[in-house]
Design an enzyme around this catalytic site. Structure first.
Site, PDB file in Angstrom:
ATOM      1  N   GLU A  50      52.194-111.515 105.086  1.00 53.34           N
ATOM      2  CA  GLU A  50      52.235-112.896 104.601  1.00 53.34           C
ATOM      3  C   GLU A  50      51.210-113.725 105.367  1.00 53.34           C
ATOM      4  O   GLU A  50      51.010-113.532 106.567  1.00 53.34           O
ATOM      5  CB  GLU A  50      53.638-113.454 104.840  1.00 53.34           C
ATOM      6  CG  GLU A  50      53.845-114.881 104.357  1.00 53.34           C
ATOM      7  CD  GLU A  50      55.263-115.384 104.643  1.00 53.34           C
ATOM      8  OE1 GLU A  50      55.765-116.173 103.841  1.00 53.34           O
ATOM      9  OE2 GLU A  50      55.862-114.988 105.662  1.00 53.34           O
ATOM     10  N   LYS A 125      56.677-116.308  95.844  1.00 51.59           N
ATOM     11  CA  LYS A 125      57.889-116.282  96.668  1.00 51.59           C
ATOM     12  C   LYS A 125      58.965-117.193  96.086  1.00 51.59           C
ATOM     13  O   LYS A 125      58.745-118.382  95.871  1.00 51.59           O
ATOM     14  CB  LYS A 125      57.532-116.722  98.088  1.00 51.59           C
ATOM     15  CG  LYS A 125      58.617-116.529  99.125  1.00 51.59           C
ATOM     16  CD  LYS A 125      58.067-116.961 100.498  1.00 51.59           C
ATOM     17  CE  LYS A 125      59.017-116.724 101.629  1.00 51.59           C
ATOM     18  NZ  LYS A 125      58.434-117.189 102.905  1.00 51.59           N
ATOM     19  N   CYS A 167      58.783-111.912 103.049  1.00 47.94           N
ATOM     20  CA  CYS A 167      59.437-112.428 104.249  1.00 47.94           C
ATOM     21  C   CYS A 167      60.899-112.863 104.045  1.00 47.94           C
ATOM     22  O   CYS A 167      61.797-112.027 104.009  1.00 47.94           O
ATOM     23  CB  CYS A 167      58.600-113.549 104.847  1.00 47.94           C
ATOM     24  SG  CYS A 167      59.003-113.927 106.584  1.00 47.94           S
TER      25      CYS A 167
END
EC number: 3.5.1.128
Length: 291
Positions: A50, A125, A167
């Site tokens: 990321e 995301k 993440c």
């Protein structure tokens, strides 16, 4: 469990660990060196963490440095994939989407490039990290970033079918199970994990996602100090579907390598057929807020 495939015939993946700063060109140079090293070592796919493009000091700098997917930085990565002849998982790009003019916010976008340099999948995301952890400083990802609208179906690659995540997504097992049920064999969680949550949660969450979804888990991570306001935990790793950590980066920037054995994965799913034993009639409404 024995497998019939010789280990050197199994696809090799490379997991890259970097320390991004606000200097985009220097970050690219660092990532490109690791990708070239991965290609030299015979990897078919390299995973970057990321914020591989940059980690800025504040929201204003983040928005200023962001680019559209058609911008020059992604163009350089497409050229790099072609030059090296391998696939690239670009784990979290600060993307100015089509709604940039209206929202003045970006997306945290995971881009998968094939060895021709074509973008074969994008995932924005969906779970934004708005948290306050004592000792780690508050995170307000939503101040600059819009949540993605949907999951991306798993993508066939030379290493197996990859389910894309980023993440904070690893804290949501519903996402990993949805990707596994859609055919994923590898789950990937490119990350910039904090220095307080890292030692407590990083490895145990990644191993849990691998065990419950019966997938390989690949987690490329940011490490070290990015600037005076931020540091990341590192410890990039690959976990097999049994929950064993099969590769791990040492401290600091670098890479680790792992072989992906899909025959082993299929045997394990036969021996432990948890997806056949699920009871969605009992817990189909998972994900509702606590009352």
């Amino acid at each position: 469990m024995a497998t019939s495939t010789s280990s050197w015939e199994l696809p090799l993946v490379a997991v890259c660990q970097v320390t991004s700063t606000p200097d985009k060109q220097q970050n690219f140079k660092t990532c490109a060196e690791l990708v070239r090293e991965a290609a030299r070592l015979g990897a078919c796919l390299a995973f970057l963490p990321e914020a591989f493009d940059f980690i800025a000091r504040d929201t204003t700098e983040t928005l200023h440095l962001s680019e559209p997917l058609g911008g020059s930085l992604l163009g350089e990565y497409k050229q790099l994939a072609r030059e090296c002849g391998l696939w690239l998982s670009l784990g979290g790009f600060h993307e100015r989407g089509q709604d940039w003019e209206q929202t003045q916010k970006i997306y945290n976008c995971h881009v998968l490039l094939d060895s021709e340099g074509s973008a074969v999948a994008t995932y924005r995301k969906t779970h934004l990290c708005d948290v306050e952890i004592p000792g780690q400083g508050p995170m307000r990802e939503s101040s600059s970033t819009m949540p993605g609208p949907s999951l991306t179906p798993p993508v066939s690659t030379p290493a197996g079918k990859i389910g894309l995540a980023i993440c904070y997504d690893m804290r949501f097992p519903e996402l990993s199970l949805a990707l596994a049920q859609a055919g994923a064999e590898i789950l990937t969680y490119p990350s910039a994990f904090g220095s307080v949550t890292g030692p407590a949660h990083w490895e145990v969450l990644l191993r849990a996602r691998a065990i419950e979804a019966q997938c390989y888990v690949v987690a490329a991570a940011q490490c070290g100090r990015h600037h005076e306001k931020r540091a990341s935990y590192g410890h990039s790793m690959v976990v097999d579907p049994w929950g064993t950590v099969v590769a791990r980066c040492s401290e600091g920037p670098g890479l680790c390598l792992a072989r992906i054995d899909l025959n082993y994965l299929r045997q394990l799913r036969q021996h432990l057929p948890v997806f056949q034993h699920r009871r969605p009639d009992l817990y189909g409404g998972l994900g509702r807020p606590l009352s």
